[in-house]
Design an enzyme around this catalytic site. Structure first.
Site, PDB file in Angstrom:
ATOM      1  N   GLY A  40       0.785  -1.226  -0.191  1.00  0.00           N
ATOM      2  CA  GLY A  40      -0.012   0.219   0.156  1.00  0.00           C
ATOM      3  C   GLY A  40       0.815   1.356   0.022  1.00  0.00           C
ATOM      4  N   GLU A  72       6.503  -5.389   9.280  1.00  0.00           N
ATOM      5  CA  GLU A  72       7.309  -6.662   9.704  1.00  0.00           C
ATOM      6  C   GLU A  72       6.771  -7.254  10.885  1.00  0.00           C
ATOM      7  OE1 GLU A  72      10.669  -5.043   7.784  1.00  0.00           O
ATOM      8  OE2 GLU A  72      11.116  -7.317   7.317  1.00  0.00           O
TER       9      GLU A  72
END
Lengths: 759, 290
Positions: free
Chosen positions: A487, A718
């Site tokens: 995104g 992450e």
């Protein structure tokens, strides 16, 4: 950089506009790696080793070359035999010689699926026939895949020239242990002597694949002038260019890499497999060559992350203070050195302020595909061990799992066990967010359990380039060199729109090819919104300065008499009371007369990425007869700094959780006795499907914006995969009253554990 | 260069001729959800594909004197939307509708699932429990055989190379009868059975089981009918004792292998668990029928 942050309110940043690439993706118009075609294109295919470990005695390609329709056949002999050289590429760092030999086996096949030859032919059927005609004589060698078996002194040795780094004196015999690294501080013996309670256990995880839906795919076109075009799906077009240039001994200037849309990467597309082969086949044949992996090839020949053994010993006082931590990590690297054990070591204790700690990491080569980065590489594995151990410690002490983490958790100003002093972090607020969430107090029913785990990821900055260009109608283009896997196009456009003062739908983000934008490190390390975002903001600010200059010219006032407000130049000169604000469109319309195109490109090396912390809470229900685990509820809180586009940050969190739940419950590489993968497809390599997961509630903790980023952003992609392995395992422990230490927690394994307890 | 011929006969006799002409190198296409995957992967290399869908009656469901006749190429979605079939044979329909995904349901068929001869086929234990038969067409005409006589081993059927399966018949249903199918998968959908269990029951007016058939999937080289498991239920009201006997009979009949999907111990245990649970569902369904 404080001017933007001091703005009273943000118009665009923090809102939730529709993503600019959304319509293309939901309508099928987006062009992924396999969607490109060229006239005269050949089909490239790879001959792969059926053996997990074998000496390549000879390769005879004559029959294949003689087959009608075959235009090129390459083997390792068609690639330069490179010297060992480390390449710096952020998270994708590696050794050039290993990288080349991973693309095409030289002398030895090191895992089942290792490429030994490649062909280009006029059709897929001809290419398949050609592969069958290539005669490879192997001398099959004993293989080793299990990490501890590979570390044993009598294990089959993969690389005769590999001597363990990090031990003194320098070893005289080759070993599969590529390196031993040690971290720590304080006095471990003293720390355990202070402890009233000690927990100690050994945890294991299996190799798991990122499971991106789009297989690797590329087209290469090598021209008669030596100029080469490559279309491919990757996490970094500049990474592809660098690696191809090095592997084929070409000039970077002769390779132009055009990034396609990317159908998932999660770290797995931070290296090359097909591109150097496609270029070599195109060079030999004179035609464009397209290569697309099958799912089977993706599983057998591209990098999963490590299977591992994690040994954790913790000591604590009765009040919950952790006095000592001893962690040993053994990670599979696959065929070549370079497991993520370093990051696993550094993150293992990063949530905790522990005075006496030691972490020992082993990087171990095995006869399995060379591991590739996978979302917070290494961290979920060490966190699985550590967070499971902390859960056991809390149980032994009779403490709440949040209380023990509050007692020992890091705060701003604390020096982390791995070295740096942590700044502007909100770990404790993230714990608090879970504690105050209704989920934490929902009563549990029979066979249900609740688990909590925390996680840490560094996030990185690094080199990025961005260009902001004003179109003649006053709209803008933002170009960057980073493929959009999470995104980022939306966040790039939003940050530019915020600085320029334009509506978001007048800013079009593009991902540019290697000839059309300055160098950018690949998309990885959760770096793009932070680092490339900084380049975008700097470029947009330069454009604003330029626009103010142009307005000053148009008004014939000094530049310092122009301000920028709400996307327009405002004249501050009291002598020009009639001067109405000039919009970007009005200034752009006159750009030809005020100095030409309005554009700015900024390259920078962003420093000061803020680390991310996550705290996850998971409820499960176990069917005691079948061992099947249902995830009932999942809540994930995360220290995100400032969410540029909150929906996509939530999406990152939900995606990381989904992958982590799969890792915990069912995903694993299964090998037969010959070292061949038994489940190279999505039927038997079980990633979760939508109905396996509850709605994942994502909580964005924005109490510690990153002061080094113009809007306070931290990397977010992450850390969401770091806690789930332990969060699920701790919930299963709570439901069963029994600790299972080996992932995945598949139904047969849970039923077997229950049967063993009943006996 | 290998060639692949496509044939779409409009009569059963033409289909038999096309199969016979290929001399064993033909493959029959119904929904194609297994066939096309096997073709693409290179596992099979037929010279001819004979598509059944243009043969009259191959697609669709008809009722004949209380029996349901299901054409060989009738997709799972059509079964699921057939109200009378779903009411009479909820277990067969739920088993068929578990195959693959929503998209796969638009094509996948009972006959294809049976002739693919996977021991883990979802619809097959349900069909065997139901006492379903199939009409096989060949050069010598038509013969009707029980479903359990079709699979011979993994990927292998009792059909001759010039024979094909034209339709599946579910027998007329006595009152107070019902069936159920359950499978164990590690996920919740889009998966393959580690174990499957189909149970069909008939009750008398007092709720006593008068007839019972139990079939198990993925615990032997083929789906198996377990007469001892059915016998364990007859004469009972499915009390704890009957369920225990059923569990034991199912476990005793299971002779699974250990593989990537499950161990011998696990599959054996789950055969008992699923047989009990499927029997319980079938019993509740039958009881609720006045």
């Amino acid at each position: 950089m404080t001017d933007v942050m001091d703005r009273p309110a943000l118009r665009v940043v923090g809102e939730r506009p529709i993503r600019p690439d959304g319509v293309d993706k939901v309508t099928g118009r987006a062009q992924f790696g396999a969607d490109f075609n060229l006239p005269g294109m050949l089909v490239g295919k790879i001959k792969r080793s059926p053996h997990a470990h074998a000496k390549i005695v000879s390769i005879d390609t004559r029959k294949a070359k003689a087959l009608a329709g075959v235009k090129a056949v390459v083997t390792a002999a068609d690639f330069p035999d490179l010297a060992s050289e480390e390449v710096e590429a952020g998270e994708a760092a590696g050794n050039l010689r290993d990288l080349s030999m991973n693309c095409m086996a030289r002398d030895k096949a090191l895992y089942e699926g290792h490429a030994v030859a490649a062909v280009a032919a006029t059709s897929a059927a001809v290419a398949d026939e050609a592969l069958a005609l290539i005669e490879v004589v192997y001398e099959v060698l004993p293989h080793v895949i299990d990490v501890e078996a590979a570390m044993a002194p009598d294990a089959p040795v993969l690389h005769e020239g590999l001597f363990t780094k990090g031990v003194e004196p320098k070893p005289t015999a080759p070993s599969n242990i590529a390196a031993v690294n040690k971290l720590g501080r304080g006095d471990l013996a003293e720390g355990f002597a202070q402890a009233d309670v000690i927990v100690e256990a050994r945890y294991t995880t299996k190799a798991v694949h990122q499971g991106y839906i789009e297989p690797h795919a590329c087209i290469a076109q090598y021209g008669q002038d030596g100029q080469c075009l490559v279309w491919c799906s990757s996490q970094g077009q500049f990474m592809v260019r660098t690696y191809c240039a090095k592997i084929l001994d070409l000039e970077a200037a002769d390779i132009r890499v055009i990034p396609s849309e990317i159908g998932g990467g999660f770290g797995g597309k931070t290296t090359v497999y097909l591109e150097p082969l496609a270029i070599a086949l195109s060079r030999q044949s004179g035609f464009p060559v397209k290569m697309v992996m099958t799912r089977d090839e993706v599983f057998r020949a591209t990098g999963p992350t490590s299977g591992a053994v994690v040994e954790v010993k913790l000591g604590a006082k009765r009040d919950g203070t952790i006095t000592a931590a001893d962690v040993v990590l053994k990670y599979q690297a696959g065929a070549f050195p370079g497991s993520p054990v370093g990051a696993g070591s550094m993150t293992a204790l990063a949530c905790y302020d522990i005075a006496n700690a030691a972490i020992t990491g082993y990087d171990v080569v095995t006869n399995s595909p060379k591991v590739a980065a996978y979302r917070a590489p290494g961290a979920p594995i060490s966190a699985f061990g550590m967070e499971s151990a902390v859960d056991e410690l809390a149980r032994k002490l009779g403490m709440d799992p949040i209380a023990i983490r509050e007692k020992n958790g890091v705060v701003s100003g604390v020096k982390a066990v791995y070295g740096p002093t942590l700044r502007d972090i909100a770990y404790k607020d993230t714990l608090e967010a879970i504690k105050s969430h209704p989920h934490y107090s929902i009563p549990l029913g029979p066979n249900q359990g609740r688990g909590l785990a925390a996680g840490f990821w560094f996030n990185i900055g690094g080199e990025s380039t961005a260009a902001v260009r004003i179109n003649d109608d006053g709209s803008a283009v933002v170009a960057t060199g980073n493929p959009d896997i999470g995104g980022s196009r939306a966040s790039m456009a939003m940050m530019a729109a915020e600085v320029l003062g334009l509506p978001i739908d007048q800013v079009r983000p593009v991902v540019a090819d290697t000839a059309s934008i300055g160098f950018s490190m690949l998309t990885g390390g959760s770096r793009v919104t932070f680092a490339t975002g900084m380049a975008v903001v700097e470029a947009a600010k330069k454009v604003v300065e330029d626009l103010k200059q142009r307005a000053a010219q148009m008004w014939e006032v000094p530049a310092d008499k122009v301000a920028w407000e709400n996307g327009a130049a405002v004249c501050l000169d009291p002598e020009k009371p009639a001067a109405k604000p000039l919009s970007i469109a009005a200034i752009a319309a006159r750009a030809g007369r005020t100095g030409g195109p309005i554009t700015a490109e900024v390259g920078l090396n962003a420093q000061g990425a803020g680390p991310g912390f996550a705290v996850h809470l998971c409820d499960v229900e176990i069917d005691p007869e079948t061992g099947h685990v249902t995830v009932l509820r999942y809540t994930a809180a995360q220290d995100v700094g400032k969410a540029i586009h909150p929906s996509y940050v939530e999406g990152q969190i939900q995606g990381g959780v989904a992958q982590g739940v799969g890792w915990a419950l069912n995903e694993e590489y299964i090998f037969d006795a010959e070292g061949r993968m038994e489940n190279p497809g999505f039927l038997d390599y079980r990633v979760p499907v939508a109905s396996d997961l509850p709605m994942i509630d994502a909580i964005l903790v924005e109490t510690a914006p990153n002061p080094r980023h113009p809007f306070g952003a931290k990397g977010v992609g992450e850390v969401p995969i770091v806690p789930p392995l332990a969060a699920v395992a701790n919930a299963v422990r709570d439901a069963l009253g029994l600790r299972l230490t080996d992932l995945p927690l598949s139904p047969p394994r849970i039923r077997a554990a229950l049967d063993a307890r009943a006996k | 260069m290998p060639q692949l011929e496509y044939s779409s006969p409009s009569t059963a006799d033409d289909a038999v001729r096309a199969l016979a002409a290929a001399g064993g190198s033909a493959k029959v296409l119904a929904g194609g959800t297994d066939l096309l995957v096997q073709l693409r992967s290179g596992r099979i290399r037929p010279s001819v594909i004979v598509d059944l869908k243009r043969i009259a009656g191959a697609v669709g469901i008809r009722e004949e004197a209380g029996a349901f006749v299901i054409g060989a190429a009738t997709p799972g979605a059509v079964l699921g939307e057939h109200a009378a079939l779903s009411k009479a044979w909820p277990g067969v329909v739920e088993a068929a509708n578990l195959i693959g995904s929503t998209q796969v349901q638009g094509r996948a068929t009972l006959a294809g699932n049976l002739c693919n001869a996977s021991p883990a086929a979802d619809s097959v234990p349900a069909m065997i429990a139901a006492g379903a038969t199939c009409v096989v067409v060949g050069p010598k005409g038509r013969r009707e055989i029980p479903v359990e006589q079709v699979p011979k081993g993994p990927g292998e059927t009792s059909l001759a190379p010039d024979e094909f399966l034209l339709e599946i018949r579910l027998p007329p249903r006595p009152p107070r009868s019902a069936d159920a199918y359950l499978r164990l998968i590690p996920r919740t959908e889009m998966d393959i059975a580690v174990v499957g269990a189909g149970v069909s029951l008939t009750l008398d007016a007092e709720g006593v089981i008068t007839a019972a058939r139990v079939a198990l999937g993925a615990v032997a080289p083929t789906v198996i009918l377990v007469p001892e498991a059915g016998a364990a239920l007859v004469g009972s009201r499915l009390g704890d004792q009957a369920l225990e006997k059923l569990d034991a009979a199912a476990k005793a009949a299971a002779r699974p292998i250990s593989d990537k999907r499950g161990t011998v111990d696990y599959r054996t245990n789950i055969a008992g668990v699923l047989a009990r649970r499927a029997a319980t569902i079938a019993y509740q369904r039958a009881e609720s029928r006045a």
